[in-house]
Design a protein around this motif. Sequence first.
Motif, PDB file in Angstrom:
ATOM      1  N   PRO A   1      -1.769  -3.484   7.359  1.00 51.52           N
ATOM      2  CA  PRO A   1      -0.524  -2.300   6.982  1.00 51.52           C
ATOM      3  C   PRO A   1      -1.057  -1.700   5.766  1.00 51.52           C
ATOM      4  CG  PRO A   1       0.470  -4.616   7.101  1.00 51.52           C
ATOM      5  CD  PRO A   1      -1.153  -4.719   7.539  1.00 51.52           C
ATOM      6  N   PRO A   2      -0.524  -0.621   5.588  1.00 52.26           N
ATOM      7  CA  PRO A   2      -0.906   0.126   4.056  1.00 52.26           C
ATOM      8  C   PRO A   2       0.243  -0.705   3.152  1.00 52.26           C
ATOM      9  CG  PRO A   2       0.354   1.446   5.762  1.00 52.26           C
ATOM     10  CD  PRO A   2      -0.047   0.437   6.510  1.00 52.26           C
ATOM     11  N   PRO A   3      -0.103  -0.572   2.014  1.00 51.23           N
ATOM     12  CA  PRO A   3       0.639  -1.189   1.142  1.00 51.23           C
ATOM     13  C   PRO A   3       1.838  -0.567   0.757  1.00 51.23           C
ATOM     14  CG  PRO A   3      -1.191  -0.024  -0.215  1.00 51.23           C
ATOM     15  CD  PRO A   3      -1.404   0.091   1.256  1.00 51.23           C
ATOM     16  N   THR A   4       2.770  -1.234   0.274  1.00 53.17           N
ATOM     17  CA  THR A   4       4.204  -0.580   0.161  1.00 53.17           C
ATOM     18  C   THR A   4       4.075   0.114  -0.947  1.00 53.17           C
ATOM     19  OG1 THR A   4       4.710  -2.769  -0.619  1.00 53.17           O
ATOM     20  CG2 THR A   4       5.439  -2.161   1.820  1.00 53.17           C
ATOM     21  N   LEU A   5       4.767   1.228  -0.968  1.00 55.36           N
ATOM     22  CA  LEU A   5       4.543   1.897  -2.562  1.00 55.36           C
ATOM     23  C   LEU A   5       5.621   1.605  -3.169  1.00 55.36           C
ATOM     24  CD1 LEU A   5       3.810   5.516  -0.926  1.00 55.36           C
ATOM     25  CD2 LEU A   5       2.316   3.985  -2.136  1.00 55.36           C
ATOM     26  N   PRO A   6       5.590   1.784  -4.435  1.00 49.25           N
ATOM     27  CA  PRO A   6       6.533   1.485  -5.386  1.00 49.25           C
ATOM     28  C   PRO A   6       7.628   2.618  -5.258  1.00 49.25           C
ATOM     29  CG  PRO A   6       4.746   1.993  -6.562  1.00 49.25           C
ATOM     30  CD  PRO A   6       4.204   1.774  -5.296  1.00 49.25           C
TER      31      PRO A   6
END
Lengths: 976, 338
Positions: A363-368
């Motif tokens: 999964p794509p990294p969770t954005l800040p």
Amino acid sequence: MASDSDSEEDFVTYGTPLEPLDEDEPLRKPIPIQDQTVKDEKGRFKRFHGAFTGGFSAGYFNTVGTKEGWAPSTFLSSRKQKAEKQMARPEDFMDEEDLGEHGIAPREITTTDDFASGRRDQIRDKARAISSLTAPIPGDNVLEDLVAPARTSVGVELLKKMGWKEGQGVGPRMKRKPAKQKTDAGAKVYGLPPKGSEESEEEEDEYVPENVTFAPKDVTPIDFTPKDDLHGLGYRGLNPQQALMGGSGAGHLNLFTMDSDRARSLLGDCGPRNRRSGGVTGQAFGVGAMEEEDADIYHRDALSNYDAVLGGEEPGDGLFGWTAPQQYSRRKKASEKDAAYLGKILEGFTLAANSKDTKTIYPPPTLPRDYRPVHYFRPVLDLASVSPQVALALQASVGHMTQDSQPKGRHQLDSSQRGELLGESSLQGPTSVFDLLDSKDRERLVGMRRAAEGRPSTERTPEDRRAAIVAAGVAAAAARASSQHALASHSLPTATEQTLSVWSSPAARSAHTFKPFEGNAHKQARYDMYISKLKQGDKDPLECSLDPGMTEWERGRERDEFVRAAMLYKPSSSSLSNRFTSAKTEDDGNTVEVPRDQEGDVDDKQAAVKMKMFGKLTRDTFEWHPDKLLCKRFNIPHPYPGSGFVGLPKIKRDKFSVFNFLTLTDSNSAMGGRTEAPSQSVPTAQHGAPKPAEATKRSRWDMTTAASEGKDPLSEFLSVARSEASSLQQGPSGQEATAPTADPPAESKAEQQQKEEEEEEEEEESRPPMDLFKAIFASSSDEKSSSSSEGESEEEEEVGVEQAGPQTLVPPNTGTNPPAPPAPPTPTATPVQQEVKSSPGQSGSAAVPPRGHKPEEEEFGPRLPPPSYPWTERLSSSMSSAKEEKHKKKCKEKHKAKKEHKHKKDKKHKKKHKKHKHKGKQQQQQKKKNKKVEEEGGSSSSDGSADSGSDTDDGPGALSTEELLKRLKTLGGKKM
Amino acid sequence: MREQLKALHFNQSGGLRAMAFPQPKLQAPQLPQHLLRTLDCKQGAVRAVRFNADGNYLLSCGSDKSLRLWSVSRGTLLKSYSGHGYEVLDADGSYDNSQLCSCSSDKTVILWDVATGQVVRKLRGHAGKVNCVQFNEEATVMISGSIDGSVRCWDTRSRRPEPIQILDEARDGVSSIKVSEHELLTGSVDGRVRRYDLRMGQMHADFIDSPITCVCFSQDGQCTLSSSLDSTVRLLDKSTGELLGEYTGHKNTGYKLDCCLSNKDTHVLSCSEDGHVYYWDLVEGSLSLKLLVGKAVVQSLSFHPTEPCLLTAMEGHVQVWGAEPEDTVKEEPTETDA
């Protein structure tokens, strides 16, 4: 088939769901068929064309393309552009309906024959079969099949290149295994058991060489024959051919095909097994001698023959791909087999023993939270060197603005800046001690500092030094703070603070706010929340009020918008706002269309006309666009083929310019004679003149002023005329056509009077300059500012209500024209009345009608002559019957009655006007005049009864002022 | 003044170059000055009288709301067309004599079928009474001018109730309209003669200053004739707008009177309020004939398209004038009929 709860969300829905039934709601009556309508995609009622409705329909309701019918194609050919030969295709005469799905030439993406699957078209097959049966030579289209063109689909060709032959299945070749699924398949077979021949077949099959592989069996595709009968599922009725004639080997009449059976038939592997040995067989015929078993003859259908559970079958039936995939998904070996489907493996390659691991997708990294996906290039910007607007724009475009071009380190910031970064509100009041100081003191301080710097430090006492240091520090801090303030004043954080300070002020509490985002309810709600937070003095109202569900970017944008909106719609203006209601509909018609080209100055033209210099001076040429259809009807090529408009080219002008209205009223009043009062001018202008007046166009009013300014020669003429009146009448030089025969002195008197009146009129007519009118209109007061407007208002009242619609009048007198009478417009809708009105004057006196001074018969522009004159009455009476005469007499009487009535009316008018305390000089004079004329007419008519000739000659004899003036003019011309 | 006149003649020579110069000897007898017959129309005042396209018939527009079709040669009433709500002000016949158009004070324009007398189309749209109406060459469009200052082009082919185009350039009532092959000529009370050239896509406005009562094209299409309320008829060069001739002497100060050119452009004719029809020599500008019609106003006149024949309307009567007296003329119609 899938009853799993997990899979429910995988469902695909087709069509529109039915509306949920409301129990309480009474049942709606379904629309009867005759009331149901079908509309096409354009909303027109669709017509079903068929035998009853009339066949072929193309384009615009049985016409082509246009309402009018065929649009003839024009043939154009020139040297430069040779006409191309146009070949009309059938598609040119079709509309989208024809080209649509159900049209005669559907245009869709379909597989062409080249790419069509090799599967036979069942319908065509059936048709062919039927035709072959009915054909004189049965089976003659077998020949056709033989001679069919060698056309195979691409897939088939590809397969063939890979080594596939027709009749084979697709897949890796395999060794024939003796053990087959027959046993379990056979378990369900009822009716006649497999025959011995079958066994022998199997035995034959068992003889298999070890190293020979076979192609898999061909798979006959499942036929999805639609169920079009009313039988139960799976029931097949008796086929008479099969049952009676014992058709092609199908002995057993199986009314039900079992699932597995069917599946087998689908897969085609049951072919040989089901082939019966022939002879009459079946339950109905008992057991024949050839049959070996007698078990199942009197077969009773049992429930056990049916499946009680959907999908209960074991997954070995080869339905993979046709039914829901879940039950097969557990098979893990399938993946191994999959590779084998590659078929002939290229030389030098082998199949991989173990397949590659499936790619894991992370999964794509969770954005800040505060990540903004937009990268800005921070402009290296020296704010001092750029104009403040540019700086502002730049900063606005950047969004979250950094305060400085070069970001400072943490330690370089001072306390206020840091506080700002932390979101603290800056303290109100002076930012530094320096601000508190008086200017003189400040100067002193600076001077001291300079002195301290200039002097060597040796002389200083420690106290001095300390003071100097303190002063320097203070000055530096002040400078820095002020510069920082200047820099940050545009930036957003300070903006938010400003808004905060503004909105949290008590004045804003009660104020009604503007709703800038009224179009978007949610957004407006958020904005309202933000505003309310602001009012409460919340520290970070934005963050609370923004929708957390939105993306960061959207939030950022909205944040900016809110701050900006809050700044714009400050409570100061909102205090004003409760005085206004917001418009319900958007009014963007702030502009009106105005002809682009305008006619030149009228004064110049008049001068030119006077000098008879017709030509360039009097001619205006405009670009004019005729309608396309007009050109077509005139058989003329359109002069501007690409023109998008019709008429004179127009441009947009500001509608709400005061001067638009001013000129409008001018021109309008010019059109309406001089009968406009300022109070009425604007509304009449709005409805009366469809096209707005040109700002620069001189109206006839202006002309009158100009004429009156340059009137001196005219008045001279008039004075000359007065002296020469009698001589003129005796020998009018120009128009001797109709010699006056009535007694000249009386007439001359009358004329003199008339002239005097005329002069007075003219004096009254002389208008004040435009500025005055503008002032009047601008002040929008109803007061009559000058005597000149009073005369108008008089007439205005007389005309009153009748003035509606774009009516046209005799233009008021200009310099060249003899003073035309003030022409109050009469309603155009009552010509008959006019006639009736006008006729009494004629019957009274022949002199009146041609002059047109009587207000009651005044019309716009050139009038129509009265229906008849007294002399013709006599003439006609001599010719016509007595009956007619009677009629005319009646008419006359009527007219007389009318006339009297009119007199009364006039008197009434007079009284009325007196009551109104208007001077009404002009009008009264006119009335006097009219009276006189009428009296004159009466006397002359009595004369006329005596002798017929003098009567009509009276007309021109009682010289109109116009004529007099004309004569004067000719006189003047001669002198010139 | 004389010098001016000379100058004018010079101008004329330029403008009249294309005109067919007739033999001067034949001019005098060709003027229609003999009263052939008088038609008592019995339809109130005759507001306008018009020849049809070939000149065999005439249309009289009555103030009793009727339009009547007459035979010129026999003077018999052929048909009466009723359907207007107020007096009929102008009428025109189509080139093929199959249709008529008329306009009225009731603000409508009506297209008639000649044979049946039925209203083919009744077109409403003008805001005031309609002064004048004309067919175009092929009778595909009717052009009407109204007191509301607009000129409307009505399509006779389609059933569209709206006009094809509205020309609202006039700032006062439109009193007269003429249509040529590709031009519309309108005269307006605002003192301007406007010529809309469809082919060039241009509109030329010539300022005359006095309210225009009637406009005409010359037969050769090079000049325009306009009569105005200053009792003057002016001949202007069509292309430049220069004044070629000015004809005065008659009286036209209040009424909408007609003017026209003779069939060969030799003479200029105008009605007058003094009961005469004035004939001026076109080139010289001199009064060549003053034809006494009656004592009332000669309201309308129409010149035969090919022959020296004139129609005048005065009050309730229409007069037919010919170049030769009755008995000689009587032969002519038989010839033309045959």
